[in-house]
Design a protein around this motif. Sequence first.
Motif, PDB file in Angstrom:
ATOM      1  N   SER A 291       0.827  -1.215   0.000  1.00  0.00           N
ATOM      2  CA  SER A 291       0.000   0.000   0.000  1.00  0.00           C
ATOM      3  C   SER A 291       0.854   1.256   0.000  1.00  0.00           C
ATOM      4  O   SER A 291       0.529   2.253  -0.657  1.00  0.00           O
ATOM      5  N   GLN A 292       1.992   1.221   0.714  1.00  0.00           N
ATOM      6  CA  GLN A 292       2.896   2.370   0.724  1.00  0.00           C
ATOM      7  C   GLN A 292       3.543   2.581  -0.645  1.00  0.00           C
ATOM      8  O   GLN A 292       3.741   3.716  -1.081  1.00  0.00           O
ATOM      9  N   MET A 293       3.868   1.472  -1.322  1.00  0.00           N
ATOM     10  CA  MET A 293       4.455   1.580  -2.661  1.00  0.00           C
ATOM     11  C   MET A 293       3.474   2.221  -3.634  1.00  0.00           C
ATOM     12  O   MET A 293       3.852   3.070  -4.452  1.00  0.00           O
ATOM     13  N   ILE A 294       2.216   1.787  -3.566  1.00  0.00           N
ATOM     14  CA  ILE A 294       1.209   2.351  -4.466  1.00  0.00           C
ATOM     15  C   ILE A 294       1.019   3.842  -4.185  1.00  0.00           C
ATOM     16  O   ILE A 294       0.921   4.661  -5.111  1.00  0.00           O
ATOM     17  N   ALA A 295       0.979   4.213  -2.902  1.00  0.00           N
ATOM     18  CA  ALA A 295       0.820   5.627  -2.532  1.00  0.00           C
ATOM     19  C   ALA A 295       2.000   6.453  -3.037  1.00  0.00           C
ATOM     20  O   ALA A 295       1.825   7.572  -3.546  1.00  0.00           O
ATOM     21  N   LYS A 296       3.206   5.905  -2.916  1.00  0.00           N
ATOM     22  CA  LYS A 296       4.404   6.618  -3.392  1.00  0.00           C
ATOM     23  C   LYS A 296       4.364   6.759  -4.914  1.00  0.00           C
ATOM     24  O   LYS A 296       4.712   7.812  -5.463  1.00  0.00           O
ATOM     25  N   ALA A 297       3.929   5.695  -5.595  1.00  0.00           N
ATOM     26  CA  ALA A 297       3.853   5.739  -7.056  1.00  0.00           C
ATOM     27  C   ALA A 297       2.868   6.797  -7.517  1.00  0.00           C
ATOM     28  O   ALA A 297       3.119   7.525  -8.484  1.00  0.00           O
ATOM     29  N   ASN A 298       1.724   6.902  -6.816  1.00  0.00           N
ATOM     30  CA  ASN A 298       0.718   7.904  -7.172  1.00  0.00           C
ATOM     31  C   ASN A 298       1.226   9.321  -6.915  1.00  0.00           C
ATOM     32  O   ASN A 298       1.021  10.233  -7.718  1.00  0.00           O
ATOM     33  N   ALA A 299       1.908   9.491  -5.764  1.00  0.00           N
ATOM     34  CA  ALA A 299       2.376  10.834  -5.384  1.00  0.00           C
ATOM     35  C   ALA A 299       3.513  11.321  -6.274  1.00  0.00           C
ATOM     36  O   ALA A 299       3.602  12.515  -6.584  1.00  0.00           O
ATOM     37  N   GLU A 300       4.390  10.405  -6.700  1.00  0.00           N
ATOM     38  CA  GLU A 300       5.576  10.810  -7.453  1.00  0.00           C
ATOM     39  C   GLU A 300       5.488  10.451  -8.935  1.00  0.00           C
ATOM     40  O   GLU A 300       6.449  10.631  -9.683  1.00  0.00           O
ATOM     41  N   ASN A 301       4.308   9.924  -9.330  1.00  0.00           N
ATOM     42  CA  ASN A 301       4.087   9.563 -10.732  1.00  0.00           C
ATOM     43  C   ASN A 301       5.186   8.633 -11.251  1.00  0.00           C
ATOM     44  O   ASN A 301       5.764   8.836 -12.323  1.00  0.00           O
ATOM     45  N   LEU A 302       5.466   7.569 -10.473  1.00  0.00           N
ATOM     46  CA  LEU A 302       6.510   6.607 -10.832  1.00  0.00           C
ATOM     47  C   LEU A 302       6.019   5.676 -11.942  1.00  0.00           C
ATOM     48  O   LEU A 302       4.819   5.428 -12.082  1.00  0.00           O
ATOM     49  N   PRO A 303       6.934   5.134 -12.744  1.00  0.00           N
ATOM     50  CA  PRO A 303       6.536   4.154 -13.767  1.00  0.00           C
ATOM     51  C   PRO A 303       5.998   2.883 -13.099  1.00  0.00           C
ATOM     52  O   PRO A 303       6.495   2.468 -12.053  1.00  0.00           O
ATOM     53  N   ARG A 304       4.989   2.288 -13.684  1.00  0.00           N
ATOM     54  CA  ARG A 304       4.341   1.106 -13.104  1.00  0.00           C
ATOM     55  C   ARG A 304       4.934  -0.178 -13.699  1.00  0.00           C
ATOM     56  O   ARG A 304       5.575  -0.155 -14.756  1.00  0.00           O
ATOM     57  N   ILE A 305       4.710  -1.283 -13.000  1.00  0.00           N
ATOM     58  CA  ILE A 305       5.236  -2.560 -13.488  1.00  0.00           C
ATOM     59  C   ILE A 305       4.573  -2.905 -14.818  1.00  0.00           C
ATOM     60  O   ILE A 305       3.452  -2.495 -15.109  1.00  0.00           O
ATOM     61  N   SER A 306       5.264  -3.676 -15.620  1.00  0.00           N
ATOM     62  CA  SER A 306       4.798  -3.989 -16.971  1.00  0.00           C
ATOM     63  C   SER A 306       3.692  -5.038 -16.948  1.00  0.00           C
ATOM     64  O   SER A 306       3.511  -5.773 -15.967  1.00  0.00           O
ATOM     65  N   GLU A 307       2.973  -5.123 -18.066  1.00  0.00           N
ATOM     66  CA  GLU A 307       1.952  -6.155 -18.210  1.00  0.00           C
ATOM     67  C   GLU A 307       2.582  -7.543 -18.151  1.00  0.00           C
ATOM     68  O   GLU A 307       1.974  -8.489 -17.658  1.00  0.00           O
ATOM     69  N   ALA A 308       3.798  -7.662 -18.657  1.00  0.00           N
ATOM     70  CA  ALA A 308       4.480  -8.961 -18.613  1.00  0.00           C
ATOM     71  C   ALA A 308       4.742  -9.376 -17.173  1.00  0.00           C
ATOM     72  O   ALA A 308       4.609 -10.565 -16.819  1.00  0.00           O
ATOM     73  N   THR A 309       5.125  -8.419 -16.320  1.00  0.00           N
ATOM     74  CA  THR A 309       5.359  -8.737 -14.904  1.00  0.00           C
ATOM     75  C   THR A 309       4.052  -9.145 -14.226  1.00  0.00           C
ATOM     76  O   THR A 309       4.025 -10.090 -13.426  1.00  0.00           O
TER      77      THR A 309
END
Length: 577
Positions: A291-309
């Motif tokens: 949940s913390q990773m998702i929140a950080k990704a949303n706040a910092e607009n980080l690249p998301r894991i690929s469909e292959a992953t």
Amino acid sequence: MAQPFKAPTGIYQLRRKVPPALRAALGHEYKRSLKTRDPSEAKARFAEEWARSETAFALARAQAGGAEVLTPRDVQQLAARWFRAEIEKVEATGNFAYWLFEGPTVTVDLGDRYDEHTPLMSIREWLEHDPDVDLSGEIAAAIKRTLDQHGIPAPAEGAPTRALLVAAFREHLLQLSDLASRRLEGDWLQKPHVLAHEPLKVEAKRNASKTSSKKLIALFEEYARDKLLTDGNSRGVRKTIDSYRATVEQFIEICGDLPVPAIARETIRDYRVQLAQLPASGSGIRKLTTSQMIAKANAENLPRISEATIRNKLRAISAVLSYGLRLGVVLENPVIAGGIAKAAAKAATNRSAVAKRQKDYTGDELRQIFSSPIYSDTGWSSPRADFGKAWYWLPLLMYYTGARREELAQLAVRDVIKGEDDAWHLSILAAGDDDNGRGVKTVGSRRLIPLHPDLVKLGFAAYVDTLPKAGQLFPFLKICPRGYYGTNFGKRWASYLRETVGLSSSASPAHGFRHTFKTLCRAAGIPEDVHDAITGHAGGASVARGYGVMPLAKMAEQIRRLPSAPLLRVLSSSEAR
């Protein structure tokens, strides 16, 4: 109250007296090793083994009353389990002769002398010479050992099940000997034809009583033990299990620690949605909860894991749930039944088609690599890692053989072989010896690879001659905690290409050579079945491709057609060593 019994060896056992009415099936005493000298561990194992003994006693009582406790399919399943255990042992040790007979001595007249040769024959071949060979002792021992391992009483004399067991184990014994003969001849492509692992009737009943409360992590541990038993305790299998365990733990973190039957199609759908929000990279994300990773990704607009992953994570969960389906723990695999796996695979394929990258090196990139300091600067040495001559030879070997980085990094000096015709070749565990923690990706990866003449001209044979015969080909490559010799080299090689060479390529730093090799083979007109044999690929779908082995001489003839690496400066023999 019953307690573990400490044997004179110090190993604890479970021991129970058997009532006279059940002794025909169980013997005078029911005894099982708890396989530990630790008293606390023995108590924990004792409870589980006692439950197994209760089942064995119940089956023996049912059998004494005239019931058949094994179905005909159970009989075949037991024989298949014995077969898999035995072939795993013999492939691990290379002692194929254990399951073979010495045939009649053959005498050959050579003119000035006679040469005698005693060939090894499979049991099936030997029976053609002597149909009266008695296999009953070996068959009976295999049946007893297998029944004891599964806590199943031996059928009474004259019972139909006993005859079925003898017939099933006899046929599996013949197939085991046939396969041992093929392995001894160097054929690692032949596959056994036995039942896949599935629960016996008595096991399914036992499991049915546990399905309501079994959690996913408990099912995963059973899956992991089964995979080690079925696929072997190799580095590759252990790596897969570790990866799957991490995925299962992340699934539990996202969806909760649910009983396995409570994992529904909607659960898997929600899990996929949550996965799509995870960041692919970011500072410090490995220490965060999901949940913390998702929140950080949303706040910092980080690249998301690929469909292959995402697809690979769903595959891991699906594999565990499919195992549960075979055991009767769940009525369906929700990953497959809900179409989630198919949708994820389609998404990954579509994404791949849009952003397809080149996997092999271009000619310009190869010239850039092979004119870099490793190959052009006599005084070059790595400022970070001293891998000795692996820096020079490993990339060249990957280019000229198409072998995987680890297949080459783990080689021993004895794996570089000079044939009778003075032709050199490599043995990628072709004899089946997984010693010193070495291994291969698949059974078909065991093979012989001829060396391109360029490697000998560059001084590779001379380099090998400088090494101790009992040592590693690249002694400066040390095995990493996960059991691989080439891991650290791979990291430094990627850094070298990026920082020193300044290479910007979509090809994987090491695996790109494998793709390049295939591309160059096709361009040079080397037949597909030949370069498949060199690289250890399974090849096409033709049934005929599964028969015989590719002659080393044929591969050596064709590999000469591979174009030379674009080395701008050939090192002297002393430098190459």
